[in-house]
Design an enzyme around this catalytic site. Structure first.
Site, PDB file in Angstrom:
ATOM      1  N   SER A 124       1.920   3.875  -4.089  1.00  0.00           N
ATOM      2  CA  SER A 124       2.190   3.247  -2.789  1.00  0.00           C
ATOM      3  C   SER A 124       3.606   3.540  -2.330  1.00  0.00           C
ATOM      4  O   SER A 124       4.521   3.665  -3.146  1.00  0.00           O
ATOM      5  CB  SER A 124       2.002   1.723  -2.922  1.00  0.00           C
ATOM      6  OG  SER A 124       2.524   1.066  -1.777  1.00  0.00           O
ATOM      7  N   TYR A 148       4.693  -5.989  -7.299  1.00  0.00           N
ATOM      8  CA  TYR A 148       3.599  -5.029  -7.046  1.00  0.00           C
ATOM      9  C   TYR A 148       4.159  -3.606  -7.021  1.00  0.00           C
ATOM     10  O   TYR A 148       3.679  -2.722  -7.733  1.00  0.00           O
ATOM     11  CB  TYR A 148       2.915  -5.347  -5.708  1.00  0.00           C
ATOM     12  CG  TYR A 148       2.065  -4.203  -5.215  1.00  0.00           C
ATOM     13  CD1 TYR A 148       2.484  -3.417  -4.134  1.00  0.00           C
ATOM     14  CD2 TYR A 148       0.884  -3.876  -5.849  1.00  0.00           C
ATOM     15  CE1 TYR A 148       1.730  -2.357  -3.701  1.00  0.00           C
ATOM     16  CE2 TYR A 148       0.124  -2.799  -5.424  1.00  0.00           C
ATOM     17  CZ  TYR A 148       0.554  -2.043  -4.346  1.00  0.00           C
ATOM     18  OH  TYR A 148      -0.186  -0.977  -3.925  1.00  0.00           O
ATOM     19  N   LYS A 152       3.637  -0.227  -9.676  1.00  0.00           N
ATOM     20  CA  LYS A 152       3.229   1.123  -9.267  1.00  0.00           C
ATOM     21  C   LYS A 152       4.243   2.157  -9.775  1.00  0.00           C
ATOM     22  O   LYS A 152       3.865   3.201 -10.316  1.00  0.00           O
ATOM     23  CB  LYS A 152       3.111   1.212  -7.744  1.00  0.00           C
ATOM     24  CG  LYS A 152       1.905   0.501  -7.156  1.00  0.00           C
ATOM     25  CD  LYS A 152       0.603   1.096  -7.650  1.00  0.00           C
ATOM     26  CE  LYS A 152      -0.613   0.476  -6.979  1.00  0.00           C
ATOM     27  NZ  LYS A 152      -1.885   1.041  -7.458  1.00  0.00           N
TER      28      LYS A 152
HETATM   29  C1  WQD Z   1       2.881  -4.049   8.650  1.00  0.00           C
HETATM   30  C2  WQD Z   1       3.823  -4.551   9.734  1.00  0.00           C
HETATM   31  C3  WQD Z   1       4.817  -6.687   9.229  1.00  0.00           C
HETATM   32  C4  WQD Z   1       1.014  -8.881   9.410  1.00  0.00           C
HETATM   33  C5  WQD Z   1       1.761  -3.553   2.774  1.00  0.00           C
HETATM   34  C6  WQD Z   1       2.151  -3.377   1.346  1.00  0.00           C
HETATM   35  C7  WQD Z   1       1.977  -1.943   0.931  1.00  0.00           C
HETATM   36  C8  WQD Z   1       0.583  -1.463   1.254  1.00  0.00           C
HETATM   37  C9  WQD Z   1       0.250  -1.692   2.721  1.00  0.00           C
HETATM   38  C10 WQD Z   1      -0.629  -1.617  -0.837  1.00  0.00           C
HETATM   39  C11 WQD Z   1       5.104  -5.187   9.174  1.00  0.00           C
HETATM   40  C12 WQD Z   1       3.909  -6.789  10.457  1.00  0.00           C
HETATM   41  C13 WQD Z   1       1.992  -7.889   9.422  1.00  0.00           C
HETATM   42  C14 WQD Z   1       1.012  -9.878  10.416  1.00  0.00           C
HETATM   43  C15 WQD Z   1       2.941  -8.842  11.405  1.00  0.00           C
HETATM   44  N1  WQD Z   1      -0.372  -2.093   0.415  1.00  0.00           N
HETATM   45  N2  WQD Z   1       2.914  -7.872  10.409  1.00  0.00           N
HETATM   46  N3  WQD Z   1       1.981  -9.818  11.386  1.00  0.00           N
HETATM   47  O1  WQD Z   1       3.900  -4.805   4.601  1.00  0.00           O
HETATM   48  O2  WQD Z   1       4.010  -2.456   5.604  1.00  0.00           O
HETATM   49  O3  WQD Z   1       2.665  -2.837   3.575  1.00  0.00           O
HETATM   50  O4  WQD Z   1       0.447  -3.092   2.976  1.00  0.00           O
HETATM   51  O5  WQD Z   1      -0.285  -0.583  -1.326  1.00  0.00           O
HETATM   52  O6  WQD Z   1       2.199  -1.879  -0.456  1.00  0.00           O
HETATM   53  O7  WQD Z   1       3.529  -3.682   1.237  1.00  0.00           O
HETATM   54  O8  WQD Z   1       1.875  -3.754   5.722  1.00  0.00           O
HETATM   55  O9  WQD Z   1       0.232  -4.577   7.337  1.00  0.00           O
HETATM   56  O10 WQD Z   1       1.430  -6.274   5.879  1.00  0.00           O
HETATM   57  O11 WQD Z   1       2.686  -5.108   7.718  1.00  0.00           O
HETATM   58  O12 WQD Z   1       3.815  -8.821  12.296  1.00  0.00           O
HETATM   59  O13 WQD Z   1       0.151 -10.810  10.463  1.00  0.00           O
HETATM   60  O14 WQD Z   1       3.176  -5.583  10.481  1.00  0.00           O
HETATM   61  O15 WQD Z   1       6.014  -7.442   9.420  1.00  0.00           O
HETATM   62  O16 WQD Z   1       6.167  -4.867  10.060  1.00  0.00           O
HETATM   63  P1  WQD Z   1       3.234  -3.513   4.909  1.00  0.00           P
HETATM   64  P2  WQD Z   1       1.482  -4.999   6.646  1.00  0.00           P
END
Ligand code: WQD
Length: 346
Positions: A124, A148, A152
């Protein structure tokens, strides 16, 4: 000879199984169904027209894994199985080290015992933490900021040591950016149990009226519009990246790492706009405080995968939104949507 897919009933695993079958591979799925549904295996069979050998087992039970290797001729392993919620990993670190690290050690021990030394590993972009530079290349400093991500990176280091101990191993490590979307059939997709962690499943559940309002975690980041920027990649493009990685793994003995992203960054607002334009569905939102641990910007330089794997993402953000919405619309309750059919055994 078959390809063993650990975690093959999951979101990325199931999409990869479809691509592998359509490319002519025989596959076997092992999954403990802790964060997936047996129904997804049935859907893979529906899409591919092929019966699939499925074992419901936990990688921590070595004897169960050994039975799979005893009963089948396995050529390589694509290893997805693991727990992956960043927030939960902070609360339950031991569960993450146990499932992800110990589970991988046991898998590798069994592979060694049965002389199977080819693996594609699901890593990841979280291993980078706050990126040293952008776009992110594979030689960017790794500095995960949560358990997490640390699991990885630990597994990556272990696999590199495994190769050093025996150069007959062939290991390809794929660092995913943000997978979203679903197979165009609308039969498989991201089935977030309960309240989603990630942005796209939250958007689709708001669009479906299952959740009231999207919370945007902060709009004061140093980005184009203040909201977080990520490299969203269509899950089918990601699945096809595994196909290319498998081809390389089967033909060489080495250990290589690749960023699997589009190379494009999109903000939260840009994703919302793309979703509304692709689906015609409005997404009500409110700005809330930043989510602890979130970074401002993350997007890949995917040129190494293009040069060495002959892979690049093909689908754009609107297509990802269309396909995510089709999955949600066809399956309002994920894989439980056809619970009646399930019960009747149809
Ligand atoms: C994306 C953007 C949030 C939810 C995670 C894991 C990563 C991978 C993918 C496993 C950010 C914003 C999010 C919400 C929001 N998973 N957001 N409201 O955090 O980049 O990555 O998932 O491998 O390891 O870290 O993805 O989709 O949670 O967030 O504003 O309800 O959307 O702040 O900017 P992230 P995400």
């Amino acid at each position: 000879m078959a390809i063993l897919i650990t975690g093959g009933a999951g979101y990325i695993g199931s999409h990869t199984c479809v691509e592998l079958i359509q490319a002519g591979y025989d596959i076997i799925i092992v999954d403990n169904l802790s964060n997936s549904n047996r129904e997804s295996v049935k859907r893979i069979e529906l899409i591919s027209g092929k019966k699939i050998l499925f074992y419901q087992i936990n990688l921590l039970h070595q004897t169960d894994i050994e039975i799979v290797f005893l009963e089948n001729r396995i050529e390589a392993v694509i290893h997805f199985a693991g727990v992956k919620a960043v927030g939960n990993s902070v609360k339950e670190p031991l569960q993450y080290y146990q499932n992800n690290v110990t589970g991988t050690i046991i898998l590798c021990e069994v592979m060694k015992k049965f002389n199977v030394n080819k693996m594609v590993f699901s890593s990841s972009a979280t291993v980078y933490g706050i990126p040293e530079f952008l776009p992110i290349r594979e030689n960017c400093k790794t500095n995960p900021t949560n358990p997490y991500g640390r699991t990885k990176l630990m597994i990556e280091e272990m696999l590199r040591d495994l190769y050093i101990s025996n150069n007959e191993w062939s290991i390809t490590i794929l660092r995913y950016f943000n997978p979203i979307g679903a197979h165009k059939s609308g039969r498989i997709g991201e089935d977030a149990n309960g309240i989603p962690n990630n942005l796209m499943p939250f958007i689709t559940k708001v669009a479906a009226g299952k959740l009231q309002t999207l919370q945007i975690y902060g709009d004061c980041y140093p980005t184009i519009d203040g909201t977080g920027v990520r490299d969203y990649i269509h899950v089918v493009d990601l699945a096809k990246g595994h196909l290319k990685a498998l081809e390389k793994t089967l033909s060489t003995s080495s250990v290589e790492t690749y960023n699997i992203g589009t190379g494009e960054g999109n903000s939260v607002f840009e994703l919302i706009t793309a979703f509304e334009s692709a689906t015609g569905v409005r997404i009500p939102y409110k700005i809330t405080n930043p989510r602890p641990g979130d970074i401002a910007i993350s997007y890949a330089d995917p040129s190494k995968a293009k040069q060495e794997l002959g892979w690049q993402a093909e689908m754009g953000i609107e297509e990802m939104c269309e396909d995510a919405w089709r999955w949600q619309s066809n399956n309002p309750d994920g894989y439980l949507s056809n619970a009646a059919e399930l019960i009747s055994g149809k």
